[in-house]
Motif scaffolding. Sequence first.
Motif, PDB file in Angstrom:
ATOM      1  N   LYS A  83     -43.103  43.755 -19.511  1.00 34.72           N
ATOM      2  CA  LYS A  83     -42.274  43.501 -20.690  1.00 34.72           C
ATOM      3  C   LYS A  83     -42.860  42.297 -21.433  1.00 34.72           C
ATOM      4  CE  LYS A  83     -38.054  45.379 -18.640  1.00 34.72           C
ATOM      5  NZ  LYS A  83     -36.650  45.100 -18.248  1.00 34.72           N
ATOM      6  N   PRO A  84     -43.898  42.525 -22.217  1.00 27.97           N
ATOM      7  CA  PRO A  84     -44.608  41.398 -22.829  1.00 27.97           C
ATOM      8  C   PRO A  84     -43.786  40.707 -23.906  1.00 27.97           C
ATOM      9  CG  PRO A  84     -45.439  43.475 -23.678  1.00 27.97           C
ATOM     10  CD  PRO A  84     -44.496  43.822 -22.583  1.00 27.97           C
ATOM     11  N   HIS A  85     -43.962  39.411 -24.015  1.00 30.19           N
ATOM     12  CA  HIS A  85     -43.369  38.665 -25.121  1.00 30.19           C
ATOM     13  C   HIS A  85     -44.288  37.502 -25.450  1.00 30.19           C
ATOM     14  CE1 HIS A  85     -41.488  34.702 -23.840  1.00 30.19           C
ATOM     15  NE2 HIS A  85     -42.031  35.119 -22.735  1.00 30.19           N
ATOM     16  N   ILE A  86     -44.246  37.094 -26.716  1.00 26.90           N
ATOM     17  CA  ILE A  86     -45.090  35.988 -27.168  1.00 26.90           C
ATOM     18  C   ILE A  86     -44.303  34.692 -27.212  1.00 26.90           C
ATOM     19  CG2 ILE A  86     -46.501  35.112 -29.066  1.00 26.90           C
ATOM     20  CD1 ILE A  86     -47.128  37.979 -29.830  1.00 26.90           C
ATOM     21  N   GLY A  87     -43.078  34.747 -27.717  1.00 24.84           N
ATOM     22  CA  GLY A  87     -42.269  33.543 -27.891  1.00 24.84           C
ATOM     23  C   GLY A  87     -42.289  33.078 -29.334  1.00 24.84           C
ATOM     24  N   THR A  88     -41.122  32.655 -29.807  1.00 24.34           N
ATOM     25  CA  THR A  88     -41.001  32.232 -31.195  1.00 24.34           C
ATOM     26  C   THR A  88     -41.979  31.117 -31.541  1.00 24.34           C
ATOM     27  OG1 THR A  88     -38.687  32.918 -31.389  1.00 24.34           O
ATOM     28  CG2 THR A  88     -39.402  31.124 -32.825  1.00 24.34           C
ATOM     29  N   ASP A  89     -42.169  30.167 -30.639  1.00 27.10           N
ATOM     30  CA  ASP A  89     -43.045  29.031 -30.935  1.00 27.10           C
ATOM     31  C   ASP A  89     -44.493  29.469 -31.142  1.00 27.10           C
ATOM     32  OD1 ASP A  89     -42.876  29.771 -28.263  1.00 27.10           O
ATOM     33  OD2 ASP A  89     -43.186  27.755 -27.476  1.00 27.10           O
ATOM     34  N   LEU A  90     -45.001  30.365 -30.290  1.00 24.14           N
ATOM     35  CA  LEU A  90     -46.389  30.810 -30.437  1.00 24.14           C
ATOM     36  C   LEU A  90     -46.569  31.803 -31.581  1.00 24.14           C
ATOM     37  CD1 LEU A  90     -47.647  31.202 -26.765  1.00 24.14           C
ATOM     38  CD2 LEU A  90     -47.514  29.176 -28.207  1.00 24.14           C
ATOM     39  N   LEU A  91     -45.526  32.583 -31.868  1.00 23.87           N
ATOM     40  CA  LEU A  91     -45.627  33.550 -32.955  1.00 23.87           C
ATOM     41  C   LEU A  91     -45.936  32.877 -34.288  1.00 23.87           C
ATOM     42  CD1 LEU A  91     -42.825  36.216 -32.393  1.00 23.87           C
ATOM     43  CD2 LEU A  91     -45.204  36.677 -32.979  1.00 23.87           C
ATOM     44  N   GLN A  92     -45.433  31.672 -34.464  1.00 26.52           N
ATOM     45  CA  GLN A  92     -45.682  30.973 -35.727  1.00 26.52           C
ATOM     46  C   GLN A  92     -47.173  30.740 -35.937  1.00 26.52           C
ATOM     47  OE1 GLN A  92     -43.123  27.525 -35.411  1.00 26.52           O
ATOM     48  NE2 GLN A  92     -41.327  28.799 -35.034  1.00 26.52           N
ATOM     49  N   ASP A  93     -47.883  30.381 -34.865  1.00 24.01           N
ATOM     50  CA  ASP A  93     -49.337  30.205 -34.979  1.00 24.01           C
ATOM     51  C   ASP A  93     -50.045  31.537 -35.198  1.00 24.01           C
ATOM     52  OD1 ASP A  93     -49.197  27.439 -34.600  1.00 24.01           O
ATOM     53  OD2 ASP A  93     -49.275  27.638 -32.426  1.00 24.01           O
ATOM     54  N   VAL A  94     -49.568  32.583 -34.524  1.00 21.66           N
ATOM     55  CA  VAL A  94     -50.213  33.892 -34.629  1.00 21.66           C
ATOM     56  C   VAL A  94     -50.155  34.416 -36.061  1.00 21.66           C
ATOM     57  CG1 VAL A  94     -50.087  36.301 -33.901  1.00 21.66           C
ATOM     58  CG2 VAL A  94     -49.843  34.480 -32.201  1.00 21.66           C
ATOM     59  N   VAL A  95     -48.965  34.371 -36.685  1.00 17.74           N
ATOM     60  CA  VAL A  95     -48.868  34.920 -38.043  1.00 17.74           C
ATOM     61  C   VAL A  95     -49.659  34.070 -39.035  1.00 17.74           C
ATOM     62  CG1 VAL A  95     -46.661  36.037 -37.562  1.00 17.74           C
ATOM     63  CG2 VAL A  95     -46.659  33.763 -38.557  1.00 17.74           C
ATOM     64  N   ARG A  96     -49.701  32.758 -38.816  1.00 15.69           N
ATOM     65  CA  ARG A  96     -50.510  31.899 -39.687  1.00 15.69           C
ATOM     66  C   ARG A  96     -51.992  32.285 -39.579  1.00 15.69           C
ATOM     67  NH1 ARG A  96     -49.821  27.492 -37.152  1.00 15.69           N
ATOM     68  NH2 ARG A  96     -47.960  26.761 -38.224  1.00 15.69           N
ATOM     69  N   ASN A  97     -52.456  32.539 -38.366  1.00 13.05           N
ATOM     70  CA  ASN A  97     -53.860  32.926 -38.177  1.00 13.05           C
ATOM     71  C   ASN A  97     -54.160  34.299 -38.773  1.00 13.05           C
ATOM     72  OD1 ASN A  97     -54.400  30.522 -36.840  1.00 13.05           O
ATOM     73  ND2 ASN A  97     -53.995  31.375 -34.810  1.00 13.05           N
ATOM     74  N   MET A  98     -53.201  35.217 -38.714  1.00 15.20           N
ATOM     75  CA  MET A  98     -53.401  36.523 -39.342  1.00 15.20           C
ATOM     76  C   MET A  98     -53.512  36.366 -40.856  1.00 15.20           C
ATOM     77  SD  MET A  98     -51.245  39.430 -37.268  1.00 15.20           S
ATOM     78  CE  MET A  98     -52.152  40.722 -38.125  1.00 15.20           C
ATOM     79  N   ARG A  99     -52.674  35.526 -41.421  1.00 10.71           N
ATOM     80  CA  ARG A  99     -52.747  35.282 -42.863  1.00 10.71           C
ATOM     81  C   ARG A  99     -54.130  34.753 -43.253  1.00 10.71           C
ATOM     82  NH1 ARG A  99     -51.185  29.653 -44.608  1.00 10.71           N
ATOM     83  NH2 ARG A  99     -49.217  30.037 -43.540  1.00 10.71           N
ATOM     84  N   ARG A 100     -54.632  33.785 -42.491  1.00  9.91           N
ATOM     85  CA  ARG A 100     -55.938  33.212 -42.796  1.00  9.91           C
ATOM     86  C   ARG A 100     -57.040  34.272 -42.707  1.00  9.91           C
ATOM     87  NH1 ARG A 100     -54.866  27.770 -39.142  1.00  9.91           N
ATOM     88  NH2 ARG A 100     -53.687  26.600 -40.728  1.00  9.91           N
ATOM     89  N   ALA A 101     -56.930  35.165 -41.735  1.00  9.08           N
ATOM     90  CA  ALA A 101     -57.940  36.220 -41.599  1.00  9.08           C
ATOM     91  C   ALA A 101     -57.908  37.166 -42.795  1.00  9.08           C
ATOM     92  CB  ALA A 101     -57.717  36.994 -40.303  1.00  9.08           C
ATOM     93  N   ILE A 102     -56.719  37.524 -43.247  1.00  2.00           N
ATOM     94  CA  ILE A 102     -56.596  38.400 -44.418  1.00  2.00           C
ATOM     95  C   ILE A 102     -57.221  37.741 -45.644  1.00  2.00           C
ATOM     96  CG2 ILE A 102     -54.917  39.422 -46.020  1.00  2.00           C
ATOM     97  CD1 ILE A 102     -53.105  39.887 -43.537  1.00  2.00           C
ATOM     98  N   LEU A 103     -56.981  36.449 -45.808  1.00  4.10           N
ATOM     99  CA  LEU A 103     -57.563  35.725 -46.935  1.00  4.10           C
ATOM    100  C   LEU A 103     -59.091  35.694 -46.839  1.00  4.10           C
ATOM    101  CD1 LEU A 103     -55.097  32.690 -47.181  1.00  4.10           C
ATOM    102  CD2 LEU A 103     -55.177  34.707 -48.663  1.00  4.10           C
TER     103      LEU A 103
END
Length: 549
Positions: A208-228
Motif C-alpha cells: 500500500k504505497p504512499h508518498i506523504g503530503t510533505d514529500l509530495l510538495q517536492d515531487v510536484v515542484r520537480n515535475m513542474r520544473r521538468a515540464i518547463l
Amino acid sequence: MILRINQIKLPVLHTKEALDQAVQRSIHSKTVPEYSIAKQSIDARDKDRLRYSYSVDLPDVKVDGRQLSRLLSNKNIMFTEKKEYDFLKLVSSSSQSRERKSLRHPPVIVGTGPAGLFCGYQLAKAGYQPILIERGLPVEERCRQIESYWQGAELNPECNVQFGEGGAGTYSDGKLNTTIKDKAGRIDEVLRTFVKFGAPADICYVNKPHIGTDLLQDVVRNMRRAILELGGQVWFDTCLTDLQIRSDIHVPAGMLQGITLRQQGVIRDIPCESLILAIGHSARDTFSLLQEKGIYMTPKAFAVGLRIEHPAEMIHASQYGTSKEAEALPAADYKLTHQTQEGRAVYSFCMCPGGHIVDASSQPGHIAVNGMSYRSRNGRNSNSAIVVNVTPEDFDGTGPLAGMEFQEKWERAAWLSGQGRVPLQLFGDYQAHRPSTSLGGITPDLKGKYAFADLNDCLPKFVNNAIISGIMSFEHRIRGFAREDGILCGIESRTSSPVRIERNQYYSSNIDGIFPCGEGAGYAGGITSAAVDGIKVAEAIAGQYEPGY
C-alpha cells in the motif's frame, strides 16, 4: 521473461542478508543472484508471528533444463513479464485508423493535479509544448496560504486544500494503491515517474504505497520544473472562465476555437484547439460553465460521511498486537465495510495512519474535511472517513449538477452548525443526537479551527443512521472503534466527482477539441488512477494531433 519468486516470509526484524539468503535458497544457488523486490506486504494473520512477505524478480537466472523444471514445480516460482510503458508505440497504434491534424497552438491543460501533471509531462516529452493553467498558486506559496487559513485567516477560494499546484492529492496522504488494471504498463510508469522526481523508491513495491503530503510538495515542484525544461509552460493564478465554440454544417455539435482566462485578475482570450479538462472534483464554477456551454454531463454516484479519529496506538495494537515486532512496523491501517439493513454501503475511505484531519474547504460559507499524513505517519491519532454511498436518486434534482448541489447543501449545513468552523462531536453524543460540550480521552489532531456541534444536522438522516450502524459493526473488527469518546467531524463530501463529463472512444467530449480527464471528469478515484488517465488522454491527443507550431 523474468523469474518471480513469491511468498518469501521473513520475521519483521530481518536483515537484508536474510532476504538475500532466502532468495538464494529458493533457487538452490551457490551465490546470491541479482534480484529486485516486486512486492512487500505485512502478514499479520498471526499476531504472535508477524512477518513480511516478499515477491522478488530475478531478471537473469542461468539454469539448465533440469534445474528449471525443478524450480517451476514449486507453485511459488513462475515466469512473469514486465510490460515496459512505450508512449510512442501506444500513440502509433491508436492513430493508425485516423489522419492526424496539425495543431496551430499548443494544447492547454486545465489543472495541475496528478491527471494534469502527468498529461502535461508526457506531452512535453513528446514535443507538444503544453500550457498548464492552474487557478491556484505554486506549491510553495500554496502551503503558506493553507497554513495561514488553518490558523484563522480568511479562506482563499482560488488557493486552498482543493486548488493549487498538485491538486487535492497534495494535501492527502499521497496514497498510491489503486484497484484499476492496466496492461500497458502505465501504473508502473506513474510510480517510476514519482520516484524520478523525489518520491521514495519503496513506492514501487510496498503493498500500500504512499508518498506523504510533505514529500509530495517536492515531487510536484520537480515535475513542474521538468515540464518547463521540456518546453512547456505553467501559468498560475489562471482560471478558465469561458469557451469559444464554433458550430457549422461540418461540425454541428461544435468545435473549440479559443478560451477565456482570468489571469492574475486580468481577462484574456487565447486561441485553443485542444483543451484537456483535468479540473479536479471541486471545480464547481467550471462544471456550471460546461453545462452552460452544452457539454454533455451526467450526475454520478459518490459517497458522503464524517471523519473519525482514534489514538494511533489503539489502531496499531488491534491490527498487529503489542510485541517488539509490532512496534517495528509502520503505523497500522484498516479497511472496513458494512452493509446496512436498508442496503446502504458504509465503508472507511482515505484512511490516514498516524495522520491529521484537515479543514479542506474551498468555498466561502461551506465546510468540508479531508485526512492527510506526512511520510513518517507518526501523528498521535489515526483517522479515516466513514462514508455512505449516495446515488442520483438521493439528490433533490435530476440535472447534471444535482450531485454537486447536494454537496453544497450539506457543506453549508456543516458551516452553519460549526459557526464557520469544522463541526466536531464525540461518537456517544452523535448517537444520542446531542451536541458535545467537552472532549473525552482523545485530543483532536485537526488542522484548522473546530467547534462543538451536533453532526446529525450536517447530513441527511439516512446517512447518519448508516454511519452509526457501520461504526457499531466495525467495533467487532477493531476493539474500541465505537468508543463513546471517539472523535467525529465533518463533513467528508469530496470523495469523488459528483459528475461525469461524457467522452467517446477518442477521449473527446461532444465538443470537438475538449478532452475530459481525471477524477474531476469522473474517470478516476485517486492519485494513481488520475495520473494513469492523464497519460491516456496525452496518448489520445498525440494520436489525433501533431504539433504544427
